[in-house]
Each structure stands twice: as structure tokens, then as C-alpha cells.
Design an enzyme around this catalytic site. Structure first.
Site, PDB file in Angstrom:
ATOM      1  N   CYS A   1      41.295  11.480  36.752  1.00 54.61           N
ATOM      2  CA  CYS A   1      40.457  12.621  36.350  1.00 54.61           C
ATOM      3  C   CYS A   1      39.643  12.238  35.120  1.00 54.61           C
ATOM      4  O   CYS A   1      40.037  12.518  33.984  1.00 54.61           O
ATOM      5  CB  CYS A   1      41.331  13.845  36.087  1.00 54.61           C
ATOM      6  SG  CYS A   1      40.351  15.318  35.723  1.00 54.61           S
TER       7      CYS A   1
ATOM      8  N   THR B   1      47.738  42.657  47.512  1.00 54.96           N
ATOM      9  CA  THR B   1      47.667  41.230  47.880  1.00 54.96           C
ATOM     10  C   THR B   1      48.951  40.476  47.519  1.00 54.96           C
ATOM     11  O   THR B   1      48.984  39.256  47.589  1.00 54.96           O
ATOM     12  CB  THR B   1      46.477  40.549  47.160  1.00 54.96           C
ATOM     13  OG1 THR B   1      46.657  40.702  45.750  1.00 54.96           O
ATOM     14  CG2 THR B   1      45.148  41.161  47.566  1.00 54.96           C
TER      15      THR B   1
ATOM     16  N   GLU C   1      37.618  34.742  43.724  1.00 55.30           N
ATOM     17  CA  GLU C   1      38.895  34.761  44.453  1.00 55.30           C
ATOM     18  C   GLU C   1      39.383  33.331  44.716  1.00 55.30           C
ATOM     19  O   GLU C   1      40.581  33.056  44.684  1.00 55.30           O
ATOM     20  CB  GLU C   1      38.745  35.549  45.757  1.00 55.30           C
ATOM     21  CG  GLU C   1      38.544  37.039  45.501  1.00 55.30           C
ATOM     22  CD  GLU C   1      38.193  37.851  46.738  1.00 55.30           C
ATOM     23  OE1 GLU C   1      38.910  38.807  47.048  1.00 55.30           O
ATOM     24  OE2 GLU C   1      37.176  37.544  47.396  1.00 55.30           O
TER      25      GLU C   1
ATOM     26  N   THR D   1      45.926  40.568  39.895  1.00 56.53           N
ATOM     27  CA  THR D   1      45.298  41.123  41.101  1.00 56.53           C
ATOM     28  C   THR D   1      44.260  42.155  40.689  1.00 56.53           C
ATOM     29  O   THR D   1      44.388  42.792  39.639  1.00 56.53           O
ATOM     30  CB  THR D   1      46.328  41.774  42.053  1.00 56.53           C
ATOM     31  OG1 THR D   1      45.645  42.254  43.211  1.00 56.53           O
ATOM     32  CG2 THR D   1      47.073  42.927  41.389  1.00 56.53           C
ATOM     33  N   TYR D   2      43.218  42.248  41.503  1.00 58.30           N
ATOM     34  CA  TYR D   2      42.201  43.283  41.317  1.00 58.30           C
ATOM     35  C   TYR D   2      42.237  44.222  42.522  1.00 58.30           C
ATOM     36  O   TYR D   2      41.337  45.016  42.742  1.00 58.30           O
ATOM     37  CB  TYR D   2      40.819  42.643  41.161  1.00 58.30           C
ATOM     38  CG  TYR D   2      40.793  41.585  40.067  1.00 58.30           C
ATOM     39  CD1 TYR D   2      40.629  41.933  38.730  1.00 58.30           C
ATOM     40  CD2 TYR D   2      40.965  40.230  40.368  1.00 58.30           C
ATOM     41  CE1 TYR D   2      40.631  40.966  37.721  1.00 58.30           C
ATOM     42  CE2 TYR D   2      40.971  39.263  39.375  1.00 58.30           C
ATOM     43  CZ  TYR D   2      40.805  39.639  38.054  1.00 58.30           C
ATOM     44  OH  TYR D   2      40.816  38.677  37.061  1.00 58.30           O
TER      45      TYR D   2
END
Length: 537
Positions: A175, A443, A508, A431-432
Site C-alpha cells: 500500500c 439493516t 453505502e 445505520t441510517y
């Protein structure tokens, strides 16, 4: 004496840069030379290139508008003297997410601005990882707080060791993005440049950490209390328990951050190699280095899975996933599988996860050769699965983060257990209540499937989870993406990123990456901490 206010400091910088530019301005008329890295730069720079690249970064990425404007003005002044100034390569902080869909510096809300300002004050930069993570400000705040504590606050390891361990960890996955950042930080805190020529040039104590770094990154289930004993008992180069915990947390932090970097296609920093060029823009012929860095100068390559008109197929994909979640919830309420059946489903999923692999080994992001920072580049996850070796099962109720790991870390490296625990919880519970275009969705089932699938790949089993749910909720393209980002992140491609959850928002998909980062980090930590606990008892 109080530090001079920012405007005065900016004026001083401007005058110093212009004075130095004036002394070499005539040289700009000399034909430019081709630098070793393939970028065209005017000859005889006297260290000015780095300063100009830094000003370019400040003009684009500083959270304070006065600094952005002044940096731009200084660059214009240099250009008026006939000296070529740099321009950014690429578009935005991610190669996978169109720039217009990320948060633009200067357009952030008050909470984000505070995070940006804190990040800038701490690191001296607003890096691309932060600009992508800010899709989820609550998580970013916890992440930055933890990273700041690990790198800069009181702790068992000296500062230069911390950055060097970051380099060692990031180099396991080639990386170069993280390696470059920490090479600069390592030198900034007084690290010996000789160490950067290879691990064999670092102190024996750090060399001894090489084996643990390798196993944690690729096969953490092989770590035993004997490995821990070797590090703690080697006479003059021995590690204390507290130092070792600090090192293990840093290694796991940077292995999983390498996953995030590749999983979200993070671009090189503007002032680092590959982030800018002194070559003037050309319409007809790209600079070859732009192309090898994946910057094609056309928007088509950034065609967004979310920006396009939704295809019936991808809309159906979301509906089908929601329907499966509903059915699974109903099945859960009706019947519960036996313990034997649950164990069988886990073993089946674990076995199958070994053979999930991508068909494409090409077109991943180009990397500089950073393998000199560690030995045995042949040691990776891939060889392990290919030889059909068996990952042993690690039962979560025998050794868990909540019941065992957390208290061990907190005891030996105060406050860090707490910080990590907070970060794990935020990532897992974030979570939304949305899924693509749908609102008010629970979810939690999907998030748990992603987390448990990653732990399953590492052999970690939760007795109360039905692993049959994973195959229902995660399709093949998603599994390939997860497996690649977690096990061999350097092989992640834009095609893989685009091909899963095609109708979901970029935020998301970044959220998925936060789950991958934290689940991977926790899995590595559990194996290392279990070995340390066994050594201690």
C-alpha cells in the site's frame, strides 16, 4: 510570546517562497529535464518542487479558506516569474467515486468542518482517507481520535517506532499510499532515514516483529504463545507486554486501513508521488504517468453506478435483497436449527469462503516497490487457500473481544481498549435505516451477515448465528469484493467495486468498507490477544 496569527505566517511563507523562486527564475528558460519518475520538471529546483507541491495541496485541501486563497496566490506569483507550477493529477480523493459525489473542501457542514479542522491540526493535512470516510462523520470522529492516540499521545513506543510499524504493516499489502504518508511522518519525528532502506537496516527489535506482522496480515490463526514468548524473551532486544500490545494494535490498524485504502480506491495525496505533475495539461496526448495512475481525463471512466439511470435489473436486485431479509426474519421467528445443523452450516460457509476468488488479477492500482520494508513477499493469503489447508475454528464464546480482548488491551495500554471498543460498536451499529432508494429499513441482519462472513473467513464462529443466512444475503460478486478487500486488498479493482450493489449509494459502499475494516481488525486482534493471554497464563 504568542505565535503569530495565521495571516502573518502566510505572508512570511509567501515572501520566502517568492524570494527563493526569484533566485532560480532564469533557470526556468533552460530546457526541462525528464526526472527519474517520468514526470517533466524544470531543471535545478533547489528543493522548490516539494514546497510548491505542498502549497498546491494547501490550496485544494486546507479546511481554512484564508490558507487556500493565500496558497493559490503564492503559486500564481511563482508562475508569473516564469516558473512552472504543479497541478493535481486525478479527480478527487477516490478513483472509484466521482469527485462531484464526494464532500468538497469548503462546502462541508459545521460538524464536518470541525472534524476537518481537527484532522488538519493533528496531521498537518486533510488526507483523502478522511475525505472519503466523512460520508460517515460519527465513525470518522472515532477513527481519528483512535489513530491520533495510537500515533501521537503517551504510549509505550517512541514516536518514530510507531510510524515505522505503520510502514511495515502497510507494506504487507504494497500500500504505497500509506507507506508514503508514514515515511514522511517517520522522518518528521526524527526517524533515521537508513531504516527506510529495508527492514534489515532497522534495529533488531523491530526486525523481530516482522514474523508477527506477516502472520497477522495473512494467516493470524497460526499465531501461538510461542511466537509471543520469542518477542518478550529475547534478551537485549525484548519487547515489554505493553510495547507489544501497542505494536499489535498499530499493525492491525494499518493492515485494515490498507483494506480501506484499496477498497475505496483512495487516490495519492496531492503533494505525494503520483498526486501532482509539473507537466502542462495536454488535450491530445496524455502524460503516460497519468494513464498508469488510472487518471484518464474523461468522465466516462467515472460513470457512477448511482448516477446512471437505474436499470430494471439493479432495482430488482435491491427489491430481491429486501424480500430475502423479510423471509429470513419470518423463518427465524418460526423455527430454530439444531446446534449440529448450525455447526455444519458454519463449516460449509468457511470451506466455501476459501475458494471465493476473483477472475481478474489485472488492472489493480499500480504500486511503487515497497516490498523492501519487509521480507518474504511470497507469504500471502492466496497460497494458503490454494493448497487447501484448513483454517481451524475459533469459537467466539471461548475468547471474545467483549469478554477478554477489551480488558487485556485496556490493562496494558490504558484507554485504547475503550477507544477501539467505541470504534467497533459505531461501525457495527451504524445505520441510517436506508437501502438504496428505500427508507425505514432495518439493516441489522445484513450488517451482521457481512461482519460474520468476514470472521468466518478467519475461522471465527458465533454459536448463535445461522450461517445459512450469508448465502441468502451476499451474492457472489459481493463475496468476491469482500474477500479481495479483506485478504488481498492490493488486487481490488474498480470493476469489483462497481459490480456489487449496483443501485446503492457510494456512501453505502463506503459503509460496507467500514464494516470490512473493523471486522478484519477485530479478527486479527482476537488471534494475537488470545496468544498473549495464553502466554500470560
Amino acid at each position: 510570546r504568542a505565535a503569530p496569527p495565521r495571516p502573518a505566517a502566510l505572508d512570511n511563507i509567501g515572501q520566502a517562497v517568492l524570494r527563493r523562486s526569484e533566485t532560480i527564475a532564469p533557470v526556468a528558460a533552460v530546457p526541462p529535464t525528464r526526472a527519474a519518475d517520468g514526470l517533466l520538471v524544470p531543471a535545478a529546483r533547489d528543493g522548490l518542487s516539494e514546497v510548491l507541491a505542498r502549497l498546491l495541496m494547501l490550496s485544494k485541501r486546507c479546511p481554512f479558506p484564508d490558507v487556500r486563497e493565500k496558497s493559490e496566490a503564492i503559486l500564481s506569483g511563482v508562475q508569473e516569474l516564469g516558473i512552472r507550477i504543479p497541478r493535481p493529477l486525478g479527480r478527487g480523493p477516490s478513483r472509484f467515486i466521482p469527485e462531484k459525489e464526494t464532500i468538497q473542501v469548503g462546502n462541508e457542514d459545521a460538524m464536518m468542518h470541525t472534524l476537518f479542522a481537527d484532522s488538519f491540526a493533528t496531521l498537518g493535512r486533510l488526507d483523502n482517507v478522511t475525505l472519503v470516510m466523512v460520508f460517515h462523520p460519527q465513525y470518522l470522529e472515532s477513527f481519528l481520535k483512535t489513530q491520533h492516540y495510537l500515533l501521537q499521545m503517551d504510549g509505550p513506543l517512541p514516536l518514530h517506532y510507531r510510524h515505522y510499524i505503520g510502514i511495515m504493516a502497510a507494506a504487507r499489502h504494497q500500500c504505497s499510499y500509506l507507506v508514503n504518508l508514514h515515511v514522511n511522518d517517520f522522518l518528521h519525528v526524527g526517524g533515521d532515514p537508513k531504516w527506510l532502506n529495508g527492514l534489515e537496516n532497522a534495529p533488531q527489535k523491530l526486525q523481530n516483529l516482522g514474523e508477527l506482522n506477516k502472520m497477522l496480515a495473512h494467516r493470524p490463526w497460526l499465531i501461538t504463545k510461542e511466537h509471543i514468548e520469542q518477542l518478550l524473551k529475547t534478551e537485549e532486544n525484548s519487547w515489554s507486554l505493553a510495547e507489544l500490545i501497542h505494536a499489535v494494535v498499530l499493525l492491525t490498524h494499518y493492515h485494515s486501513l490498507a483494506s480501506f485504502t484499496f477498497g475505496c480506491g483512495i487516490s495519492p495525496e496531492i503533494d505525494c508521488e503520483g498526486g501532482h505533475t509539473f507537466r502542462p495539461p495536454s488535450v491530445s496526448n496524455y502524460c503516460i504517468c497519468d494513464i498508469t495512475n488510472g487518471y484518464h481525463g474523461v468522465d466516462e471512466i467515472h460513470a457512477s453506478p448511482t448516477g446512471s439511470i437505474p436499470s430494471t435489473e439493479s432495482v430488482c436486485e435491491v427489491e430481491a435483497l429486501m424480500e430475502k431479509m423479510k423471509q429470513l426474519q419470518e423463518c427465524r421467528d418460526e423455527e430454530e436449527a439444531s446446534q449440529e445443523e448450525m455447526a455444519t452450516r458454519f463449516e460449509k460457509e468457511k470451506r466455501e469462503s476459501m475458494f471465493v476468488c476473483s477472475s481478474e488479477d489485472e488492472e489493480s492500482a499500480p504500486t511503487r516497490d515497497v516490498s523492501r520494508h519487509f521480507e518474504d513477499t511470497s507469504y500471502g493469503y492466496k497460497d494458503f487457500s490454494r493448497h487447501g489447508m484448513h483454517v481451524p475454528t475459533f469459537r467466539a464464546q471461548d475468547y471474545s473481544w467483549e469478554d477478554h480482548g477489551y480488558s487485556l488491551v485496556n490493562r496494558l495500554y490504558p484507554d485504547v481498549g475503550q477507544l477501539l471498543d467505541e470504534k467497533f460498536h459505531i461501525a457495527y451499529n451504524l445505520t441510517y435505516n436506508t437501502m438504496a432508494m428505500h427508507k425505514d429499513v432495518d439493516t441489522s441482519m445484513l450488517r451482521r451477515a457481512i461482519w460474520n462472513y468476514i470472521h468466518c473467513m478467519f475461522g471465527i464462529r458465533y454459536d448463535d448465528y445461522d450461517y445459512g443466512e450469508i448465502n441468502q444475503l451476499l451474492d457472489r460478486s459481493f463475496k468476491v469484493y469482500i474477500k479481495t478487500v479483506v485478504c488481498t486488498p492490493e488486487k481490488t479493482t474498480k470493476r469489483m467495486y462497481d459490480s456489487f450493489w449496483r443501485q446503492f449509494e457510494h456512501s453505502e459502499k463506503v459503509h460496507v468498507n467500514l464494516l470490512l475494516v473493523e471486522a478484519r481488525m477485530q479478527a486479527e486482534l482476537l488471534y494475537a490477544l488470545r496468544a498473549i493471554t495464553r502466554y500470560m497464563t
